[in-house]
Design a protein around this motif. Structure first.
Motif, PDB file in Angstrom:
ATOM      1  N   HIS A 197       3.916   9.961  -4.261  1.00  0.00           N
ATOM      2  CA  HIS A 197       4.422   8.643  -3.860  1.00  0.00           C
ATOM      3  C   HIS A 197       5.579   8.902  -2.927  1.00  0.00           C
ATOM      4  O   HIS A 197       6.475   9.825  -2.842  1.00  0.00           O
TER       5      HIS A 197
ATOM      6  N   ARG B 259      -7.003  -2.754  -2.229  1.00  0.00           N
ATOM      7  CA  ARG B 259      -7.402  -1.290  -2.457  1.00  0.00           C
ATOM      8  C   ARG B 259      -7.854  -0.519  -0.970  1.00  0.00           C
ATOM      9  O   ARG B 259      -7.326   0.600  -0.907  1.00  0.00           O
TER      10      ARG B 259
ATOM     11  N   ARG C  82      -3.526   6.753  -0.330  1.00  0.00           N
ATOM     12  CA  ARG C  82      -3.595   6.800  -2.079  1.00  0.00           C
ATOM     13  C   ARG C  82      -4.995   6.452  -2.497  1.00  0.00           C
ATOM     14  O   ARG C  82      -5.680   5.897  -1.710  1.00  0.00           O
TER      15      ARG C  82
ATOM     16  N   GLU D 178      -5.036   3.547  -7.718  1.00  0.00           N
ATOM     17  CA  GLU D 178      -3.641   3.678  -7.965  1.00  0.00           C
ATOM     18  C   GLU D 178      -2.711   2.750  -8.094  1.00  0.00           C
ATOM     19  O   GLU D 178      -1.655   2.753  -8.723  1.00  0.00           O
ATOM     20  N   VAL D 179      -3.299   1.573  -7.700  1.00  0.00           N
ATOM     21  CA  VAL D 179      -2.468   0.159  -8.157  1.00  0.00           C
ATOM     22  C   VAL D 179      -3.062  -0.634  -8.740  1.00  0.00           C
ATOM     23  O   VAL D 179      -4.293  -0.908  -8.528  1.00  0.00           O
TER      24      VAL D 179
ATOM     25  N   SER E 250      -4.339   0.763   0.358  1.00  0.00           N
ATOM     26  CA  SER E 250      -3.896   1.959  -0.326  1.00  0.00           C
ATOM     27  C   SER E 250      -4.609   2.958   0.105  1.00  0.00           C
ATOM     28  O   SER E 250      -3.998   4.245   0.088  1.00  0.00           O
ATOM     29  N   GLU E 251      -6.015   3.021   0.076  1.00  0.00           N
ATOM     30  CA  GLU E 251      -6.804   4.128   0.797  1.00  0.00           C
ATOM     31  C   GLU E 251      -6.243   4.460   2.228  1.00  0.00           C
ATOM     32  O   GLU E 251      -6.161   5.800   2.494  1.00  0.00           O
TER      33      GLU E 251
ATOM     34  N   ALA F 207       0.884  -1.300   0.015  1.00  0.00           N
ATOM     35  CA  ALA F 207       0.059   0.037  -0.078  1.00  0.00           C
ATOM     36  C   ALA F 207       0.992   1.177   0.100  1.00  0.00           C
ATOM     37  O   ALA F 207       0.500   2.256  -0.465  1.00  0.00           O
ATOM     38  N   LYS F 208       1.993   1.077   0.622  1.00  0.00           N
ATOM     39  CA  LYS F 208       2.816   2.264   0.847  1.00  0.00           C
ATOM     40  C   LYS F 208       3.894   2.400  -0.459  1.00  0.00           C
ATOM     41  O   LYS F 208       3.957   3.498  -0.978  1.00  0.00           O
TER      42      LYS F 208
ATOM     43  N   GLU G 262       3.277  -0.049  -7.116  1.00  0.00           N
ATOM     44  CA  GLU G 262       2.462   0.527  -8.053  1.00  0.00           C
ATOM     45  C   GLU G 262       1.849  -0.760  -8.899  1.00  0.00           C
ATOM     46  O   GLU G 262       0.448  -0.299  -9.535  1.00  0.00           O
TER      47      GLU G 262
ATOM     48  N   ARG H 179      -7.854   4.332  -4.377  1.00  0.00           N
ATOM     49  CA  ARG H 179      -8.156   2.994  -4.524  1.00  0.00           C
ATOM     50  C   ARG H 179      -7.676   2.357  -5.963  1.00  0.00           C
ATOM     51  O   ARG H 179      -7.313   1.248  -6.045  1.00  0.00           O
TER      52      ARG H 179
END
Length: 463
Positions: A446, A262, A270, A274-275, A265-266, A238-239, A242, A272
């Motif tokens: 990022h 997801r 970031r 973005e990955v 990531s949130e 998540a951190k 990509e 949801r």
């Protein structure tokens, strides 16, 4: 409008990767993995199929958990012999224009400073088409051969990885200014020294006072791939990640993993989406259903069950030789790869897998599903899996090379294009820009873009 379905190819610089025993198939050319032509032919084929990338797995060790010995792995060719994946990239990049290359490298056993240079070199030589699959390792045999009694604990490896990434980000993103390279022929000034900075890293694991050895490559930081499915692995992904690779035998498992990615990531600030999430799968495609089923049945006859148990024992850290083959697999916390056990147990509590069933399942295509049929039938299945799970695409492994991926390119891709679910051409630019359409560099928010460097007293002068 439905989302496009994305493909990577999933391979290894070895004869046997995810389908143990299939190297014996008379049409399988995977034993030619030591020849450059094997890889350049594969790269050309994947580019014709508009694949995002060729993702190359790797292990730094031998599977010696099963029966407490390396002999089963050696007998069955279970991911051994295995060569360095990085050395393949320049040759494949030279015969392609767009295909990306994701290489696996375990950060636990090598200092980040030389690794940073190798990845920058690959990014230069591929015109910005390289990615790095961040792994921390899971085999004790690798640790022993690199001077340790055993591998670091699971979560401790991720603590090490956090600092490792900090060093790399500083070297790749902050050491050289964008305008450091001047190439002034009149004054003889190649680089402006005041625009190159020592990073001054002093941490718990690494001391890196100096500057990066390479001028900025097209992407600076390669596209960051990650496959950890544990809670700690998802937090790390998540951190940093990509693109995330997940594996599971059912849509229920994949949905749970994808939702976890997801949500993590949130939580990390970031978006949801973005990955990009790719799920492992083996596709057996033929002009008729009967032909596809016949190929599947033939493939199953070549599966080496002992080799499959050797592979699964290495993934889980549990010697499955001592278990009743009809006993259910139980989830056990250990320092090996936790995702392999979770895929068959905790991630889908409605299903109890026995040792025998798990070995038979991974015998073809590893921990992902095997989808069989005509181009139309397989396309239907892919659309259903994507729509049910929220993934972005598939990391396609193979049982027989080149047949399986060739049939995907020649038969399945045109069907998906006809349905509007697959691209009809590449976007120009680096791998990162092709994947996300937002330029060559990491996004401004990022974590890699936001690192800072100290100006240490290193003996260097920027004057």
């Amino acid at each position: 409008m439905p989302r496009p379905i994305r493909f990577n190819a999933f391979s290894m610089n070895a004869a046997s990767h995810q389908s143990p025993g299939l190297w014996r198939h008379p049409r399988n050319t995977s034993t030619d993995f030591n020849r450059l032509a094997y890889w350049t032919d594969l790269a050309r084929r994947l580019e014709r199929g508009l694949f995002d990338a060729l993702f190359i797995a790797d292990v730094m060790g031998i599977y010696d958990v099963y029966q407490g010995s390396p002999h089963p792995a050696l007998r069955g060719g279970v991911q051994v012999p295995v060569n360095d994946p990085m050395l393949l990239v320049p040759a494949m990049a030279a015969v392609t224009e767009h295909l990306g290359f994701g290489v696996t490298f375990s950060l636990t056993y090598e200092h980040p400073y030389p690794f940073a240079r190798r990845m920058s070199t690959l990014d230069h030589l591929s015109d910005g088409r390289v990615g790095w699959n961040i792994v921390t390792g899971y085999l004790d045999s690798a640790a022993r051969n690199l001077g340790l009694d055993r591998q670091l604990g699971h979560d401790l490896r991720y603590d090490l990885a956090e600092e490792y990434l900090q060093v790399l980000y500083k070297l790749w993103e902050k050491s050289w200014d964008d305008d450091a390279l001047v190439l002034d022929r009149e004054t003889g000034r190649y680089v402006e020294p005041t625009r190159v900075h020592p990073i001054g890293h002093a941490g718990a694991h690494f001391q890196v006072p100096g500057m990066h050895l390479c001028q900025p490559s097209p992407q600076r930081t390669p596209v960051l791939f990650q496959a950890g499915a544990s809670a700690r692995g998802q937090q790390f992904a998540a951190k940093h990640a990509e693109c995330v690779f997940i594996s599971g035998p059912t849509p229920t498992v994949l949905r749970r993993y994808a939702d976890g990615v997801r949500q993590a990531s949130e939580a990390a600030g970031r978006a949801r989406d973005e990955v990009l999430i790719y799920a492992q799968a083996l596709l057996i495609v033929a002009p008729t259903h009967e032909q596809a089923q016949a190929r599947f049945d033939q493939y199953r006859s070549f599966v080496d069950i002992e080799a499959a148990l050797t592979l699964l024992s290495g993934w889980t850290g549990i010697d499955l030789d001592g278990l009743d083959p009809d006993a259910p697999i139980q989830y056990v916390e250990n320092d090996a790869g936790r995702a392999a056990l979770a895929a068959f147990t905790a991630a889908d509590p409605s299903r109890q897998w026995t040792v025998r069933e798990a070995a038979q399942f991974i015998g073809l295509g590893g921990r992902g599903p095997v989808l069989i049929g005509t181009p139309s039938e397989v396309a239907d299945q892919l659309e259903a899996w994507v729509d049910q799970t929220g993934i972005d695409g598939f990391n396609l492994t193979y049982a027989v090379q080149p047949d399986d991926l060739a049939h995907v390119v020649e038969l399945l891709v045109p069907e998906l294009q006809r349905r509007g679910r697959y691209p009809r051409g590449y976007v120009d630019g680096t791998l990162r820009h092709k994947l996300f359409g937002k330029g060559n560099r990491l996004t401004a928010h990022h974590v890699g873009s936001r690192v800072s460097i100290q100006q240490p007293n290193t003996g260097y002068s920027n004057i």
